[in-house]
Design an enzyme around this catalytic site. Structure first.
Site, PDB file in Angstrom:
ATOM      1  N   GLU A  86       8.991   2.621  14.071  1.00  0.00           N
ATOM      2  CA  GLU A  86      10.122   2.861  12.832  1.00  0.00           C
ATOM      3  C   GLU A  86       9.891   4.150  12.565  1.00  0.00           C
ATOM      4  O   GLU A  86       9.447   5.169  13.489  1.00  0.00           O
ATOM      5  CB  GLU A  86       9.155   2.928  11.363  1.00  0.00           C
ATOM      6  CG  GLU A  86       8.694   0.837  12.092  1.00  0.00           C
ATOM      7  CD  GLU A  86       8.409   0.511  10.536  1.00  0.00           C
ATOM      8  OE1 GLU A  86       9.756  -0.233   9.702  1.00  0.00           O
ATOM      9  OE2 GLU A  86       7.459   0.374  10.019  1.00  0.00           O
ATOM     10  N   CYS A 109      -2.905   1.877   6.898  1.00  0.00           N
ATOM     11  CA  CYS A 109      -3.001   1.262   8.309  1.00  0.00           C
ATOM     12  C   CYS A 109      -3.340   2.127   8.999  1.00  0.00           C
ATOM     13  O   CYS A 109      -3.997   2.375   9.990  1.00  0.00           O
ATOM     14  CB  CYS A 109      -2.076   1.039   8.290  1.00  0.00           C
ATOM     15  SG  CYS A 109      -0.243   1.530   8.107  1.00  0.00           S
ATOM     16  N   GLY A 152       2.293  -5.200   7.666  1.00  0.00           N
ATOM     17  CA  GLY A 152       1.628  -6.311   6.459  1.00  0.00           C
ATOM     18  C   GLY A 152       0.747  -6.169   7.921  1.00  0.00           C
ATOM     19  O   GLY A 152       0.385  -5.699   8.491  1.00  0.00           O
ATOM     20  N   SER A 153       0.146  -7.866   7.717  1.00  0.00           N
ATOM     21  CA  SER A 153      -1.809  -8.165   7.846  1.00  0.00           C
ATOM     22  C   SER A 153      -1.416  -8.388   9.189  1.00  0.00           C
ATOM     23  O   SER A 153       0.406  -9.257   9.542  1.00  0.00           O
ATOM     24  CB  SER A 153      -2.278  -9.364   6.764  1.00  0.00           C
ATOM     25  OG  SER A 153      -1.290 -10.273   6.794  1.00  0.00           O
ATOM     26  N   ASN A 154      -2.201  -8.530  10.302  1.00  0.00           N
ATOM     27  CA  ASN A 154      -2.005  -9.152  11.768  1.00  0.00           C
ATOM     28  C   ASN A 154      -1.364 -11.026  11.143  1.00  0.00           C
ATOM     29  O   ASN A 154      -1.137 -10.988  12.060  1.00  0.00           O
ATOM     30  CB  ASN A 154      -2.936  -9.014  12.314  1.00  0.00           C
ATOM     31  CG  ASN A 154      -3.052  -7.157  13.357  1.00  0.00           C
ATOM     32  OD1 ASN A 154      -3.341  -6.729  12.197  1.00  0.00           O
ATOM     33  ND2 ASN A 154      -3.049  -7.584  14.340  1.00  0.00           N
ATOM     34  N   ASN A 158       0.850  -1.206  -0.581  1.00  0.00           N
ATOM     35  CA  ASN A 158       0.016  -0.071   0.132  1.00  0.00           C
ATOM     36  C   ASN A 158       0.283   1.097   0.080  1.00  0.00           C
ATOM     37  O   ASN A 158       0.077   2.898  -0.514  1.00  0.00           O
ATOM     38  CB  ASN A 158      -0.992  -0.284   0.866  1.00  0.00           C
ATOM     39  CG  ASN A 158      -0.001   0.291   2.578  1.00  0.00           C
ATOM     40  OD1 ASN A 158       0.513  -0.401   2.853  1.00  0.00           O
ATOM     41  ND2 ASN A 158      -0.809   0.826   3.409  1.00  0.00           N
ATOM     42  N   GLY A 202       1.964 -10.819  10.306  1.00  0.00           N
ATOM     43  CA  GLY A 202       3.282 -10.380  11.365  1.00  0.00           C
ATOM     44  C   GLY A 202       3.323 -11.139  12.508  1.00  0.00           C
ATOM     45  O   GLY A 202       4.261 -11.550  12.720  1.00  0.00           O
ATOM     46  N   GLU A 249       5.669  -4.535  12.162  1.00  0.00           N
ATOM     47  CA  GLU A 249       3.934  -3.281  12.100  1.00  0.00           C
ATOM     48  C   GLU A 249       2.984  -3.634  11.600  1.00  0.00           C
ATOM     49  O   GLU A 249       2.805  -4.187  10.061  1.00  0.00           O
ATOM     50  CB  GLU A 249       4.776  -1.337  11.547  1.00  0.00           C
ATOM     51  CG  GLU A 249       5.837  -0.511  11.444  1.00  0.00           C
ATOM     52  CD  GLU A 249       4.874  -0.221  13.509  1.00  0.00           C
ATOM     53  OE1 GLU A 249       3.448  -0.754  13.355  1.00  0.00           O
ATOM     54  OE2 GLU A 249       5.871   0.048  14.358  1.00  0.00           O
TER      55      GLU A 249
HETATM   56  P1  NAD Z   1       0.208  -9.297   3.939  1.00  0.00           P
HETATM   57  O1  NAD Z   1       0.644  -9.870   5.451  1.00  0.00           O
HETATM   58  O2  NAD Z   1      -0.269 -10.368   2.818  1.00  0.00           O
HETATM   59  O3  NAD Z   1       1.789  -9.469   3.278  1.00  0.00           O
HETATM   60  C1  NAD Z   1       3.124  -8.283   3.691  1.00  0.00           C
HETATM   61  C2  NAD Z   1       4.554  -8.844   3.316  1.00  0.00           C
HETATM   62  O4  NAD Z   1       4.400 -10.337   4.000  1.00  0.00           O
HETATM   63  C3  NAD Z   1       4.670  -8.563   1.869  1.00  0.00           C
HETATM   64  O5  NAD Z   1       5.695  -8.701   1.359  1.00  0.00           O
HETATM   65  C4  NAD Z   1       4.125 -10.354   1.339  1.00  0.00           C
HETATM   66  O6  NAD Z   1       4.412 -11.476   1.245  1.00  0.00           O
HETATM   67  C5  NAD Z   1       4.504 -10.825   2.622  1.00  0.00           C
HETATM   68  N1  NAD Z   1       4.466 -12.379   3.445  1.00  0.00           N
HETATM   69  C6  NAD Z   1       3.338 -13.257   2.739  1.00  0.00           C
HETATM   70  N2  NAD Z   1       3.076 -14.172   3.826  1.00  0.00           N
HETATM   71  C7  NAD Z   1       4.692 -14.196   4.505  1.00  0.00           C
HETATM   72  C8  NAD Z   1       5.273 -15.339   5.038  1.00  0.00           C
HETATM   73  N3  NAD Z   1       5.021 -16.633   5.596  1.00  0.00           N
HETATM   74  N4  NAD Z   1       6.107 -14.337   5.961  1.00  0.00           N
HETATM   75  C9  NAD Z   1       6.956 -13.954   5.347  1.00  0.00           C
HETATM   76  N5  NAD Z   1       6.485 -12.799   4.787  1.00  0.00           N
HETATM   77  C10 NAD Z   1       5.448 -12.787   4.074  1.00  0.00           C
HETATM   78  O7  NAD Z   1      -0.061  -7.650   3.727  1.00  0.00           O
HETATM   79  P2  NAD Z   1      -0.495  -6.845   2.429  1.00  0.00           P
HETATM   80  O8  NAD Z   1      -1.146  -7.129   2.360  1.00  0.00           O
HETATM   81  O9  NAD Z   1       0.796  -6.432   1.865  1.00  0.00           O
HETATM   82  O10 NAD Z   1      -0.644  -5.248   3.021  1.00  0.00           O
HETATM   83  C11 NAD Z   1      -1.545  -4.841   4.034  1.00  0.00           C
HETATM   84  C12 NAD Z   1      -1.613  -4.945   5.594  1.00  0.00           C
HETATM   85  O11 NAD Z   1      -0.998  -4.182   6.311  1.00  0.00           O
HETATM   86  C13 NAD Z   1      -2.942  -4.500   6.076  1.00  0.00           C
HETATM   87  O12 NAD Z   1      -3.147  -4.775   7.184  1.00  0.00           O
HETATM   88  C14 NAD Z   1      -2.096  -3.269   5.951  1.00  0.00           C
HETATM   89  O13 NAD Z   1      -3.100  -2.587   7.988  1.00  0.00           O
HETATM   90  C15 NAD Z   1      -0.784  -3.731   7.027  1.00  0.00           C
HETATM   91  N6  NAD Z   1       0.037  -2.016   6.519  1.00  0.00           N
HETATM   92  C16 NAD Z   1       0.444  -2.080   8.389  1.00  0.00           C
HETATM   93  C17 NAD Z   1       1.440  -0.480   8.301  1.00  0.00           C
HETATM   94  C18 NAD Z   1       1.600   0.451  10.088  1.00  0.00           C
HETATM   95  O14 NAD Z   1       2.472   0.690   9.588  1.00  0.00           O
HETATM   96  N7  NAD Z   1       1.440  -0.445  10.739  1.00  0.00           N
HETATM   97  C19 NAD Z   1       1.501   0.252   6.899  1.00  0.00           C
HETATM   98  C20 NAD Z   1       1.478  -0.322   6.150  1.00  0.00           C
HETATM   99  C21 NAD Z   1       0.309  -1.546   5.443  1.00  0.00           C
END
Ligand code: NAD
Length: 502
Positions: free
Chosen positions: A473, A293, A237-239, A161, A242, A259
């Site tokens: 961060e 996010c 990324g997602s919860n 995003n 994460g 995050e």
């Molecule tokens: P996602 O968790 O699907 O993917 C994030 C990253 O993790 C991608 O590069 C993905 O390929 C990788 N990934 C997937 N499976 C993995 C695994 N098993 N091990 C390690 N890495 C893996 O998230 P998304 O759909 O790309 O992003 C959206 C999410 O990110 C939303 O929940 C949003 O709130 C969050 N986000 C948080 C912040 C913050 O700073 N808090 C900022 C931006 C987005």
């Protein structure tokens, strides 16, 4: 794989960047990246990295780490400064690429470019401020100080995003701190990731110090989290992912920062400047198609001003033109892909089923050219209660829910009644209420009379509760995450000393 029509421009063939070389990914899997505003437009394609590529990237980083560690912090900072300069020159072109690849409107993409460049510049300066402390010792003739040292090899895993700013705000501190990096971006935004790496390459970063692997997290993620050579993982990324990353790092004692999602409230109080609040809530909820996010997804409003504010909100929402973000008249772009569009529409249905009242929007837009993209209307629900899923769960789309309250205690109870705690806002003229909000809000970031979104290079960014674990961060904290702190005791008495203070 999609076949190109005659009129379509051949898409870029993207490669992995390992040990300073651009190489084809080793997997059979081919990914085609398309424009979310018009999925007929193919932007790029690439052969995914496989596990061997990830291991090669780790080997390259391990090999480059020592020489990079021995480069002085100011010299490392100068490479970042050069990268920032290149990025500034290329910003208009990269913003347009970002709009085509991720979908956010061009003005937002330009804003993101600016933010990321400022972060690069700020971290470049940290090369000259890479300081520990000196402390007075209990012992005479003792020099007592701390020094910050690089960790070694780190992995950086990022979402789609903010395809420029998030990688930049992780890679920049990791590099200036003296680490070698393996960077895995989200597969939906490979072209921006390649451009980031090219900028650092052009700025003079030695081979192996920054490596790029493109591919699915499910195939590469575990290697980039579990390998014992990786001393730290910085994930956004997602919860669900994460938590998995955090668990693996926790078990093997690696540093980790995650995050994750948000469900951010904006409280509009009865004394608020409603015009000001309107601007902030609209920007927070529908900016970047709600795919932040930090998006405002819950409006908690004093019942006295609720009707008036809601009708102001409605007339503003009706003015938002949805479409291709390259068109300057457009105020909101598409969902990033078909899966995110489905998530948005599913949550809209769930909200209706659970008794929330749909006030505006909610439709998948398919008129004319919109049918080739992933467009959903800006959407407003009222009568939302804390037990509803639309109140509690992150949609990551342009969906705002309204909850009416009578007292400040009720407002705070509602604001804190979710498991997330990333950011928050209050609109009020009452200093006491603003201060109480800043004090009682369970969030990493609090805004008074400004939207929930945004962050600045020089202050920490991140969340509490399920929104974030590990170091914040950006800022000094973001840099410190990528370092090891060492305390040094130097006794220069020059003779044997009997002291109980040892
Ligand atoms: P996602 O968790 O699907 O993917 C994030 C990253 O993790 C991608 O590069 C993905 O390929 C990788 N990934 C997937 N499976 C993995 C695994 N098993 N091990 C390690 N890495 C893996 O998230 P998304 O759909 O790309 O992003 C959206 C999410 O990110 C939303 O929940 C949003 O709130 C969050 N986000 C948080 C912040 C913050 O700073 N808090 C900022 C931006 C987005």
């Amino acid at each position: 794989m999609k076949t190109l029509t005659k009129t379509e421009k051949a898409p870029a063939n993207l490669k992995q960047y390992i040990a300073g070389k651009w190489i084809e990914g080793g997997s059979e899997r081919q990914v085609v990246s398309t424009n979310p505003a018009d999925a007929r437009q193919v932007l790029a394609q690439f052969r995914c990295a496989d596990k061997n590529d990830a291991l090669s990237a780790l080997a390259a980083a391990s090999q480059a780490a020592l020489a990079w560690r021995n480069t002085t912090p100011p010299a490392r900072g100068r490479i970042l400064a050069k990268a920032a300069q290149i990025a500034r020159e290329r910003a208009p072109e990269l913003a347009a690429l970002m709009t085509r690849e991720e979908g956010k409107i061009l003005a937002e993409a330009k804003g993101e470019m600016d933010k990321g460049i400022t972060l690069m510049e700020w971290f470049a300066g940290e090369g000259l401020r890479f300081m520990g402390i000196t402390a007075p010792s209990e012992l005479p003739k003792n020099l007592l100080y701390t020094v910050r040292q690089p960790l070694g090899v780190v992995s950086i895993i990022t979402p789609w995003n903010f395809p420029w700013a998030i990688p930049v705000w992780k890679i920049s501190p990791a590099l200036v701190a003296g680490n070698a990096v393996v960077f895995k971006p989200a597969s939906l935004v490979p072209a921006m990731a390649v451009e980031i790496v090219k900028i650092f390459e052009q700025a003079g970063l030695p081979p192996g110090v920054l490596n790029l692997v493109l591919g699915a997290g499910s195939a590469l993620g575990d290697t980039l989290v579990e390998d014992p050579r990786i001393r730290a993982v910085s994930f956004t990324g997602s919860n669900s992912i994460g938590q998995r990353v955090h668990g693996i790092c926790g078990k093997r004692g690696a540093k980790v920062t995650c995050e994750m999602g948000g469900k951010n409230p904006a409280i509009v109080w009865d004394d608020a400047d409603l015009e000001l609040a309107l601007g902030g809530v609209v920007k927070g909820a529908f900016g970047a198609t709600g795919q932040r996010c930090t998006a405002t997804s819950r409006l908690i409003i004093h019942e006295k001003v609720a009707d008036e504010f809601q009708s102001m909100l409605l007339s503003e929402m009706k003015k938002i033109k949805v479409g291709d973000g390259m068109n300057p008249a457009v105020g909101m772009g598409p969902a990033v892909d078909a899966a995110q569009l489905k998530t948005d529409l599913d949550y809209i249905e769930i909200a209706k089923t659970q008794g929330a009242k749909l006030v505006y929007g909610g439709r998948h837009l398919q008129e004319g050219d919109l049918k080739h993209g992933y467009f959903v209307e800006p959407t407003l629900f009222e009568g939302v209660t804390p037990s509803m899923r639309i109140f509690k769960e992150e949609v990551f789309g342009p969906v705002l829910s309204v909850t009416r309250v009578k007292t400040f205690a009720q407002a705070m109870e509602a604001a804190n009644a979710v498991e997330f705690g990333l950011t928050s806002a209050i609109y009020t003229q009452d200093l006491t209420l603003a201060m109480r909000f800043a004090d009682e809000m369970e969030a990493g970031m609090v805004h008074v009379n400004s939207p929930t979104v945004g962050g600045e290079a020089q202050v920490p960014f991140g969340g509490v509760k399920r929104s974030g674990v590990g170091e914040r961060e950006m800022s000094k904290e973001g840099l410190h995450f990528f370092t090891e702190l060492k305390t040094v005791f130097i006794d220069y008495t020059g003779k044997r000393r009997e002291s109980n203070l040892y």
